[in-house]
Design a protein around this motif. Structure first.
Motif, mmCIF file in Angstrom:
data_model
loop_
_atom_site.group_PDB
_atom_site.id
_atom_site.type_symbol
_atom_site.label_atom_id
_atom_site.label_comp_id
_atom_site.label_asym_id
_atom_site.label_seq_id
_atom_site.Cartn_x
_atom_site.Cartn_y
_atom_site.Cartn_z
ATOM 1 N N CYS A 391 0.837 -1.195 0.000
ATOM 2 C CA CYS A 391 0.000 0.000 0.000
ATOM 3 C C CYS A 391 0.879 1.254 0.000
ATOM 4 O O CYS A 391 1.786 1.368 0.822
ATOM 5 C CB CYS A 391 -0.868 -0.032 1.253
ATOM 6 S SG CYS A 391 -1.874 1.425 1.469
ATOM 7 N N LEU A 394 1.343 3.673 3.865
ATOM 8 C CA LEU A 394 2.478 3.485 4.782
ATOM 9 C C LEU A 394 3.151 2.134 4.599
ATOM 10 O O LEU A 394 3.893 1.680 5.463
ATOM 11 C CB LEU A 394 2.005 3.662 6.240
ATOM 12 C CG LEU A 394 1.569 5.090 6.625
ATOM 13 C CD1 LEU A 394 0.981 5.126 8.029
ATOM 14 C CD2 LEU A 394 2.716 6.080 6.526
ATOM 15 N N GLY A 395 2.847 1.454 3.491
ATOM 16 C CA GLY A 395 3.618 0.268 3.130
ATOM 17 C C GLY A 395 3.096 -1.074 3.596
ATOM 18 O O GLY A 395 3.794 -2.087 3.487
ATOM 19 N N GLY A 413 -7.309 0.895 5.623
ATOM 20 C CA GLY A 413 -8.483 0.791 4.755
ATOM 21 C C GLY A 413 -8.369 1.373 3.360
ATOM 22 O O GLY A 413 -9.386 1.495 2.669
ATOM 23 N N SER A 414 -7.162 1.727 2.897
ATOM 24 C CA SER A 414 -7.071 2.169 1.491
ATOM 25 C C SER A 414 -7.447 1.000 0.585
ATOM 26 O O SER A 414 -7.187 -0.160 0.913
ATOM 27 C CB SER A 414 -5.643 2.608 1.147
ATOM 28 O OG SER A 414 -5.321 3.773 1.839
ATOM 29 N N PRO A 426 -6.855 6.411 3.045
ATOM 30 C CA PRO A 426 -5.960 7.569 3.085
ATOM 31 C C PRO A 426 -4.812 7.569 2.066
ATOM 32 O O PRO A 426 -4.127 8.586 1.956
ATOM 33 C CB PRO A 426 -5.379 7.529 4.503
ATOM 34 C CG PRO A 426 -5.396 6.091 4.868
ATOM 35 C CD PRO A 426 -6.639 5.540 4.235
HETATM 36 FE FE1 FES Z 1 -2.447 1.002 3.705
HETATM 37 FE FE2 FES Z 1 -2.276 2.858 5.553
HETATM 38 S S1 FES Z 1 -0.754 1.468 4.961
HETATM 39 S S2 FES Z 1 -3.946 2.387 4.301
#
Ligand code: FES
Length: 436
Positions: A391, A394-395, A413-414, A426
């Motif tokens: 993601c 933040l990975g 939740g992204s 986010p």
């Molecule tokens: Fe995926 Fe924050 S690391 S939504």
């Protein structure tokens, strides 16, 4: 993506894109119902504002809500009396009851299928939890009653009800109140500085900025990535089912919810923390087949909610060291009512008017709650999980959602299309994933 009943029934007004520098007193970022209500109230107060939305208005969570206008938020008041005291619980109740009344006034003159009815929380196996909630509400001055009788097609152990709550079509409401507001669509804010927001090649200077983007997207202040996660849930709109004549929710987080919209029954549930395996529409369809034999599913869609550490939204100053930056988030499945609470509080704060309810919603309150550990654990597991599909927020590791054919992140939740195109924040950019 599946279209909701509301999206299919309403044509929303369109707004231009902003493409040059602008100076304004208040900038609102985010064109969901919360941002739009902020704009509406600021306009009424005669304040110079603009609202910018990265996409079209009301295309995120607002078009996928089940649109319950209620102060009865599952089972909450007994818990709140225990955690923030009777005075705090009374503030939460009054802020929400004021929001319900405000909708009642506004909807009087708007054709939005607004209907006053009672709201109920039921339990299928825990009578004492319901009895405690009835006592808590009675203590707070609400004439709530315990009952085991409902029109639902299964036995319950008990339910608590509150009168004079409501439902509506959220997009008909938005279409009406937004048409004369200062809104710019397709205008993405990438970053926020002390008194301006950075867009694609231009700046918006503002004395005060409200972030109403569902999940706040700035990580360096406020620690929202620790303070909340997202919960995904599913909805069916069913023809020829039943009229439940009220708003019903199970006290269990993975339980079902019921309301009608004209001739359709809206059945919600099948949910879990975003990114986790869950029952999704399959669970709802099994229920439909078991209880409503001659019925037909007309619409199906899904939504997701920001869940806080203590069941109370974050409304107020974004963080202790960002004085002119405000936020509204963490509505815990009660986004329609909480959006009105948020707009009322933020509109007062912008005008330096003391709102008597603002302290309990302060985003700077203590984060020392058991859910903080659960959120931290989820982040550690997913940061360590071996995969190349990560993601961009933040990975954390992305997980394949078989029901919706998307890549979902269980940290905050992204969500992303199967080719990595961003769907839900986010995260602010697309993910790198191979085609599935
Ligand atoms: Fe995926 Fe924050 S690391 S939504």
């Amino acid at each position: 993506m599946e279209k909701s009943l509301w999206s299919d029934s309403v044509e929303l007004p369109k707004f231009d894109r902003l493409n040059k520098d602008k100076k304004v007193d208040v900038l609102i970022i985010g064109g969901g119902i919360c941002g739009i209500l902020c704009a509406y109230l600021l306009k009424q107060a005669g304040i110079d504002y603009i609202l910018v939305e990265a996409d079209r208005i009301a295309q995120g969570i607002t078009c996928n809500t089940t649109a319950k206008i209620t102060s009865l938020h599952g089972l909450i008041y007994d818990e709140l009396i225990g955690s923030i005291g009777k005075e705090g619980a009374q503030k939460y109740l009054t802020a929400n009851e004021n929001a319900v009344k405000k909708y009642d006034q506004l909807c009087n003159n708007i054709d939005c299928d607004y209907k006053t009815l009672s709201s109920y929380t039921y339990s299928i196996n825990n009578r004492s939890k319901i009895e405690k909630e009835v006592r808590a509400l009675n203590d707070l001055g609400v004439k709530a009653k315990f009952s085991v009788e409902t029109p639902l097609p299964f036995e319950i152990d008990g339910c608590v009800g509150m009168k004079n709550q409501a439902q509506f079509n959220p997009l008909k409401f938005i279409a009406s109140i937004s048409k004369d507001l200062n809104i710019y669509e397709n205008t993405m804010v990438y970053d926020i500085k002390a008194n301006y927001a950075l867009c694609d090649g231009f700046k918006i200077h503002a004395n005060k900025i409200i972030v109403a983007t569902h999940f706040p997207f700035m990580n360096k202040h406020g620690s929202y990535f620790l303070k909340q996660y997202q919960h995904r849930s599913y909805v069916l709109a069913i023809e020829n089912a039943q009229d439940v004549n009220g708003l019903y929710v199970d006290e269990a987080q993975d339980g079902l919810s019921f309301r009608n919209s004209n001739n359709l029954l809206l059945l919600g549930g099948g949910g879990k923390r975003t990114g986790k395996p869950c029952g999704n529409w399959r669970e709802l369809i099994e229920f439909q087949k078991q209880y409503y034999h001659n019925s037909k599913v007309i619409y199906k869609w899904a939504t997701q909610d920001c869940m806080t550490l203590d069941k109370i939204p974050y409304i107020g100053q974004y963080s202790a060291n960002t004085p002119n930056l405000y936020v509204a988030t963490g509505f815990n499945k009660w986004g329609i009512t909480s959006s009105m609470v948020a707009a009322t509080i933020l509109c007062d704060m912008i005008q330096d008017i003391k709102n008597v309810h603002e302290d309990i919603f302060s985003p700077s309150r203590s984060i020392l709650k058991p859910q903080l550990l659960a959120n931290g654990f989820e982040a550690i597991i997913n940061l360590a999980y071996p995969t190349t599909k990560r993601c961009p927020h933040l990975g954390c590791a992305l997980k394949w959602n078989k029901a919706e054919h998307t890549w979902d992140c269980s940290c905050h939740g992204s969500r992303f299309e199967k080719d990595g195109i961003l769907i839900n924040n986010p995260a602010k950019k697309d993910a790198k994933v191979e085609q599935k």
